[in-house]
Design a protein around this motif. Structure first.
Motif, PDB file in Angstrom:
ATOM      1  N   ALA A  78       0.824  -1.210   0.000  1.00  0.00           N
ATOM      2  CA  ALA A  78       0.000   0.000   0.000  1.00  0.00           C
ATOM      3  C   ALA A  78       0.858   1.261   0.000  1.00  0.00           C
ATOM      4  O   ALA A  78       0.428   2.306  -0.480  1.00  0.00           O
ATOM      5  CB  ALA A  78      -0.937  -0.001   1.206  1.00  0.00           C
ATOM      6  N   SER A  79       2.073   1.176   0.524  1.00  0.00           N
ATOM      7  CA  SER A  79       2.939   2.357   0.578  1.00  0.00           C
ATOM      8  C   SER A  79       3.726   2.569  -0.716  1.00  0.00           C
ATOM      9  O   SER A  79       4.382   3.597  -0.880  1.00  0.00           O
ATOM     10  CB  SER A  79       3.913   2.243   1.752  1.00  0.00           C
ATOM     11  OG  SER A  79       4.755   1.124   1.565  1.00  0.00           O
ATOM     12  N   LEU A  80       3.669   1.610  -1.633  1.00  0.00           N
ATOM     13  CA  LEU A  80       4.403   1.740  -2.892  1.00  0.00           C
ATOM     14  C   LEU A  80       3.602   2.566  -3.893  1.00  0.00           C
ATOM     15  O   LEU A  80       2.407   2.374  -4.044  1.00  0.00           O
ATOM     16  CB  LEU A  80       4.669   0.356  -3.506  1.00  0.00           C
ATOM     17  CG  LEU A  80       5.528  -0.594  -2.698  1.00  0.00           C
ATOM     18  CD1 LEU A  80       5.562  -1.950  -3.364  1.00  0.00           C
ATOM     19  CD2 LEU A  80       6.919  -0.040  -2.545  1.00  0.00           C
ATOM     20  N   THR A  81       4.295   3.469  -4.574  1.00  0.00           N
ATOM     21  CA  THR A  81       3.631   4.246  -5.616  1.00  0.00           C
ATOM     22  C   THR A  81       3.792   3.533  -6.947  1.00  0.00           C
ATOM     23  O   THR A  81       4.669   2.684  -7.115  1.00  0.00           O
ATOM     24  CB  THR A  81       4.212   5.661  -5.721  1.00  0.00           C
ATOM     25  OG1 THR A  81       5.573   5.563  -6.162  1.00  0.00           O
ATOM     26  CG2 THR A  81       4.142   6.397  -4.392  1.00  0.00           C
ATOM     27  N   GLU A  82       2.964   3.902  -7.886  1.00  0.00           N
ATOM     28  CA  GLU A  82       3.040   3.321  -9.229  1.00  0.00           C
ATOM     29  C   GLU A  82       4.385   3.642  -9.875  1.00  0.00           C
ATOM     30  O   GLU A  82       4.967   2.815 -10.570  1.00  0.00           O
ATOM     31  CB  GLU A  82       1.889   3.863 -10.077  1.00  0.00           C
ATOM     32  CG  GLU A  82       1.478   2.972 -11.209  1.00  0.00           C
ATOM     33  CD  GLU A  82       0.892   1.642 -10.754  1.00  0.00           C
ATOM     34  OE1 GLU A  82       1.129   0.669 -11.477  1.00  0.00           O
ATOM     35  OE2 GLU A  82       0.234   1.563  -9.715  1.00  0.00           O
ATOM     36  N   ASN A  83       4.899   4.846  -9.626  1.00  0.00           N
ATOM     37  CA  ASN A  83       6.194   5.242 -10.190  1.00  0.00           C
ATOM     38  C   ASN A  83       7.337   4.396  -9.635  1.00  0.00           C
ATOM     39  O   ASN A  83       8.259   4.034 -10.372  1.00  0.00           O
ATOM     40  CB  ASN A  83       6.474   6.716  -9.937  1.00  0.00           C
ATOM     41  CG  ASN A  83       5.610   7.611 -10.790  1.00  0.00           C
ATOM     42  OD1 ASN A  83       5.111   7.192 -11.829  1.00  0.00           O
ATOM     43  ND2 ASN A  83       5.432   8.840 -10.354  1.00  0.00           N
ATOM     44  N   GLN A  84       7.312   4.096  -8.336  1.00  0.00           N
ATOM     45  CA  GLN A  84       8.355   3.255  -7.745  1.00  0.00           C
ATOM     46  C   GLN A  84       8.359   1.868  -8.382  1.00  0.00           C
ATOM     47  O   GLN A  84       9.412   1.341  -8.739  1.00  0.00           O
ATOM     48  CB  GLN A  84       8.131   3.104  -6.237  1.00  0.00           C
ATOM     49  CG  GLN A  84       8.439   4.323  -5.424  1.00  0.00           C
ATOM     50  CD  GLN A  84       8.046   4.107  -3.975  1.00  0.00           C
ATOM     51  OE1 GLN A  84       6.984   3.567  -3.675  1.00  0.00           O
ATOM     52  NE2 GLN A  84       8.915   4.535  -3.062  1.00  0.00           N
ATOM     53  N   ILE A  85       7.174   1.297  -8.518  1.00  0.00           N
ATOM     54  CA  ILE A  85       7.077  -0.041  -9.090  1.00  0.00           C
ATOM     55  C   ILE A  85       7.534  -0.030 -10.547  1.00  0.00           C
ATOM     56  O   ILE A  85       8.316  -0.888 -10.968  1.00  0.00           O
ATOM     57  CB  ILE A  85       5.638  -0.581  -8.961  1.00  0.00           C
ATOM     58  CG1 ILE A  85       5.289  -0.793  -7.482  1.00  0.00           C
ATOM     59  CG2 ILE A  85       5.475  -1.877  -9.739  1.00  0.00           C
ATOM     60  CD1 ILE A  85       3.857  -1.146  -7.234  1.00  0.00           C
TER      61      ILE A  85
END
Length: 166
Positions: A78-85
């Motif tokens: 839940a703490s991961l952003t789409e950009n990080q992934i």
């Protein structure tokens, strides 16, 4: 996913806290709504119920949506952003349709929620989705029904349509 037994266990914990009267069918319906929203485990649901009852609410009965929201919020991904992934997947060599189609980022989130480290999850998802491309659907050939079929209907004999057997 909550089984019918897990559903009853979850509902038993809830009914002891908010004093509602429920049947086994009510418990299964409650669990099905939560299952459709986030596919949780019983442990995640019980933690969500404890967290919800640990805060003040004007309405004293927890709803399935409340459980699902808290479960999703408590998951590691839940703490991961789409950009990080996407950045991690690009570093692993994934690009184009395989990245854009949405399967690889969803796979990373699922693996992280299962306890796999983020870098390992990105590598595994990139390996799985490498080479996947979106393709246009295959065109079906048109069926030929004759030239101006509707215009020739007045010149047709009923036996031509039904056959000689009628």
């Amino acid at each position: 996913m909550l089984s019918p037994t897990d559903a009853w266990d979850l509902m038993t914990a809830i009914k002891h806290l908010d004093h509602r009267s429920v049947t086994r069918d009510d418990a299964i319906l409650f669990a099905q709504i939560v299952n459709d929203a986030c596919a949780p485990t019983l442990k995640e649901c019980l933690a969500a119920v404890a967290q919800w009852f640990g805060t003040h609410h004007d309405f004293g009965m927890i709803q399935p949506g409340d459980v699902a929201d808290i479960v999703k919020r408590n998951r590691p991904a839940a703490s991961l952003t789409e950009n990080q992934i996407n950045s991690l997947l690009i570093e692993q060599g994934l690009e184009g349709d395989a990245l854009w189609a949405g399967g690889a980022p969803a796979e990373v989130r699922r693996l992280v929620n299962q306890g796999m480290p983020l870098d390992d999850a990105a590598a595994q998802a990139a390996t799985k989705w490498r080479g996947h491309e979106l393709e246009a659907p295959e065109r079906k050939p048109r069926k030929h029904i004759g030239h101006h079929f509707a215009g020739r209907m007045n010149r047709m004999n009923l036996n031509d349509v039904l056959g000689e057997e009628q």
